[in-house]
Design a protein around this motif. Structure first.
Motif, mmCIF file in Angstrom:
data_model
loop_
_atom_site.group_PDB
_atom_site.id
_atom_site.type_symbol
_atom_site.label_atom_id
_atom_site.label_comp_id
_atom_site.label_asym_id
_atom_site.label_seq_id
_atom_site.Cartn_x
_atom_site.Cartn_y
_atom_site.Cartn_z
ATOM 1 N N PRO A 32 49.702 -16.749 -46.880
ATOM 2 C CA PRO A 32 48.251 -16.938 -47.012
ATOM 3 C C PRO A 32 47.489 -15.712 -46.510
ATOM 4 O O PRO A 32 47.920 -15.018 -45.594
ATOM 5 N N PHE A 33 46.354 -15.448 -47.124
ATOM 6 C CA PHE A 33 45.454 -14.411 -46.620
ATOM 7 C C PHE A 33 44.047 -14.701 -47.108
ATOM 8 O O PHE A 33 43.843 -15.498 -48.034
ATOM 9 N N LEU A 34 43.068 -14.078 -46.468
ATOM 10 C CA LEU A 34 41.673 -14.211 -46.856
ATOM 11 C C LEU A 34 41.232 -12.925 -47.536
ATOM 12 O O LEU A 34 41.566 -11.833 -47.083
ATOM 13 N N ILE A 35 40.486 -13.051 -48.612
ATOM 14 C CA ILE A 35 39.989 -11.867 -49.321
ATOM 15 C C ILE A 35 38.470 -11.976 -49.441
ATOM 16 O O ILE A 35 37.934 -13.045 -49.721
ATOM 17 N N VAL A 78 33.955 -14.903 -49.092
ATOM 18 C CA VAL A 78 35.330 -14.957 -48.581
ATOM 19 C C VAL A 78 36.064 -16.122 -49.229
ATOM 20 O O VAL A 78 35.530 -17.231 -49.315
ATOM 21 N N ARG A 79 37.284 -15.866 -49.705
ATOM 22 C CA ARG A 79 38.094 -16.909 -50.324
ATOM 23 C C ARG A 79 39.527 -16.877 -49.784
ATOM 24 O O ARG A 79 40.016 -15.833 -49.350
ATOM 25 N N LYS A 80 40.176 -18.044 -49.820
ATOM 26 C CA LYS A 80 41.571 -18.162 -49.399
ATOM 27 C C LYS A 80 42.496 -17.945 -50.592
ATOM 28 O O LYS A 80 42.216 -18.425 -51.687
ATOM 29 N N VAL A 81 43.577 -17.222 -50.360
ATOM 30 C CA VAL A 81 44.567 -16.971 -51.404
ATOM 31 C C VAL A 81 45.950 -17.160 -50.795
ATOM 32 O O VAL A 81 46.188 -16.800 -49.643
ATOM 33 N N ARG A 127 43.481 -10.436 -43.281
ATOM 34 C CA ARG A 127 42.185 -10.337 -43.948
ATOM 35 C C ARG A 127 42.147 -9.088 -44.836
ATOM 36 O O ARG A 127 42.464 -7.986 -44.391
ATOM 37 N N VAL A 128 41.751 -9.304 -46.078
ATOM 38 C CA VAL A 128 41.677 -8.228 -47.075
ATOM 39 C C VAL A 128 40.231 -8.105 -47.544
ATOM 40 O O VAL A 128 39.576 -9.112 -47.789
ATOM 41 N N ALA A 129 39.729 -6.885 -47.661
ATOM 42 C CA ALA A 129 38.361 -6.677 -48.141
ATOM 43 C C ALA A 129 38.360 -5.781 -49.370
ATOM 44 O O ALA A 129 39.011 -4.735 -49.387
ATOM 45 N N LEU A 130 37.645 -6.215 -50.401
ATOM 46 C CA LEU A 130 37.444 -5.388 -51.587
ATOM 47 C C LEU A 130 36.283 -4.439 -51.315
ATOM 48 O O LEU A 130 35.193 -4.874 -50.924
ATOM 49 N N VAL A 131 36.522 -3.156 -51.480
ATOM 50 C CA VAL A 131 35.463 -2.164 -51.276
ATOM 51 C C VAL A 131 35.377 -1.276 -52.508
ATOM 52 O O VAL A 131 36.290 -1.244 -53.331
ATOM 53 N N GLY A 132 34.293 -0.533 -52.613
ATOM 54 C CA GLY A 132 34.150 0.373 -53.744
ATOM 55 C C GLY A 132 32.699 0.649 -54.056
ATOM 56 O O GLY A 132 31.785 0.048 -53.468
ATOM 57 N N TYR A 133 32.488 1.555 -54.969
ATOM 58 C CA TYR A 133 31.152 1.873 -55.437
ATOM 59 C C TYR A 133 30.577 0.641 -56.134
ATOM 60 O O TYR A 133 31.330 -0.243 -56.563
#
Length: 421
Positions: free
Chosen positions: A257-260, A248-251, A211-217
């Motif tokens: 495979p991973f989820l982002i 959440v999307r599959k890539v 599982r990958v999460a996009l973070v940021g300001y």
């Protein structure tokens, strides 16, 4: 133009009215005027995101706010005069106000009074789409409003009222309103518990996949980057908090495979009660195996924004996760020019330009971690391959730990990992 002429012009003008606002901030002892105006730039952007227009700014150097009117008496009269002369609709303070300050300011200025937290809460309320996000924001809003009830608060279902709603409501009605709010808070808490149980079930179904999460300001381009990676059409606007709901999307890259997930952006002075109410949404970050910290390198205060995000991650207990730093918007960032060009410029010009030396920046981040930063422009796809290479390299490391004997030609069945909005 006289006040009478302005009123006539308003009667003739049939276009939708955009509410106007004045912004107010204090310059504290450890702050510079330049820094405070950068903060007011952000407050003006928040105001625009709400749908209003900031028409003037007031600042005052004070160690701490006045307990009654936030600013000193002289500055307060300046603010009152400006509001009356230009018929301003609201005043927005860049810090949180106490319940007594809100009451005094509304009674004295006779217009809507926002503090920073209330402004952010209303933006979240307008932009939330899912049942979970709406419930979380409503809960945070009611919890924030409860101690701030004044005689203006006689109908909880409407937005904040102006002078037409002032007066007439007694203490008995205020107590009735308070009981009504407490009842609504209890109902929302129970509703949120049920929604969170459903979310826990969905997250359990994702076990066994990276599982990958996009973070940021906020407004750094996370949603644009996610669209680029997943070829989806997730909302991406040049507004603060364009994303409130977690997506959440599959890539699948190189047979892995991973989820982002795209998560709500952080911001300076994000209200504590809002973070608390959004814990289930932010669990996408807490439960992620890898964080992708997206930075708007074209923003003059990008280093401060990095600090805000890192502090928030630490407070959430996610400060020790592996991180890929993605410096986005390099196409509009002030890149360091050639030595010949620098020689032609004065020291003042160089200082004002705030040039960024990408090579030195990369070197400093390589020293800090084993992961190389990525420099790209998600808007036009510049160096998307570099981003894909970086993310799959880290995903592979995590995937290898999960499946030590995973074969190169074997792909997990992703049908068991549903997509979410």
């Amino acid at each position: 133009m006289s006040k009478h002429s302005r009123k006539l012009a308003k009667l003739v003008d049939n276009s939708p009215k955009v509410e106007t606002a004045v912004l107010v901030a204090l310059i504290h002892q450890n702050e510079t005027e330049v820094l405070v105006h950068e903060h007011l730039d952000e407050l003006a952007f928040l105001t625009e995101t709400l749908g209003a227009k900031a028409v003037h700014r007031f600042t005052q150097s004070m160690d701490k706010p006045d307990p009654r009117t936030f600013v000193g008496s002289g500055k307060f009269e300046d603010i009152r005069s400006y509001i009356e002369h230009f018929e301003v609709d609201m005043v927005i303070f860049d810090e949180d106000l106490s319940p007594s300050q809100v009451k005094i300011l509304e009674n004295e200025l006779k217009i809507k009074v926002y503090d920073r937290s209330m402004l952010i809460l209303d933006i979240f309320l307008n932009r939330a789409q899912s049942a979970q996000a709406k419930t979380q924001v409503e809960l945070a809003r009611f919890q924030y409003l409860l101690p701030r009830l004044t005689r203006m608060w006689t109908h909880l279902e409407r937005q904040r009222g102006g002078t037409a709603t002032r007066g007439g409501a007694g203490e008995k009605e205020i107590e009735t309103d308070k009981r009504d709010i407490r009842r609504k808070i209890d109902i929302l808490k129970e509703k949120l518990k049920k929604i969170e149980k459903q979310g826990q079930t969905q997250r359990k179904s994702r076990e066994g996949i990276v599982r990958v999460a996009l973070v940021g300001y906020t407004n750094v381009g996370k949603s644009t980057l996610m669209n680029l990676l997943t070829k989806e059409n997730i909302l991406a606007e040049n507004k603060l908090f364009a994303t409130v709901d977690s997506t959440v999307r599959k890539v699948v890259l190189e047979n892995i495979p991973f989820l982002i997930s795209d998560t709500v952006g952080f911001i300076r002075k994000l209200p504590t009660h809002l973070i608390e109410s959004f814990k289930s949404t932010l669990s996408e970050i807490e439960e992620a195996d890898l964080l992708v910290h997206v930075v708007d390198i074209a923003h003059p205060g990008y280093q401060d924004q990095i600090t805000v995000v890192n502090q928030t991650l630490s407070e959430m207990g996610a400060g020790d996760k592996p991180v890929i730093m993605v410096f986005n918007k390099i196409d509009i960032a002030p890149k360091m020019p050639s030595e010949e060009k620098l020689m032609e410029m004065s020291e003042f010009e160089v200082e004002q330009a705030n040039f960024i030396d990408f090579d030195k920046l990369e070197e400093s981040y390589v020293k800090k971690s084993a992961i190389n930063p990525v420099f790209m422009a998600a808007e036009d796809g510049t160096n998307i391959e570099g981003f894909r290479t970086a993310i799959i390299a880290e995903v592979k490391k995590i995937h290898k730990k999960m499946y030590p004997h995973y074969l190169d030609d074997e792909v997990l069945d992703l049908s068991q990992y549903p997509e979410e909005d």
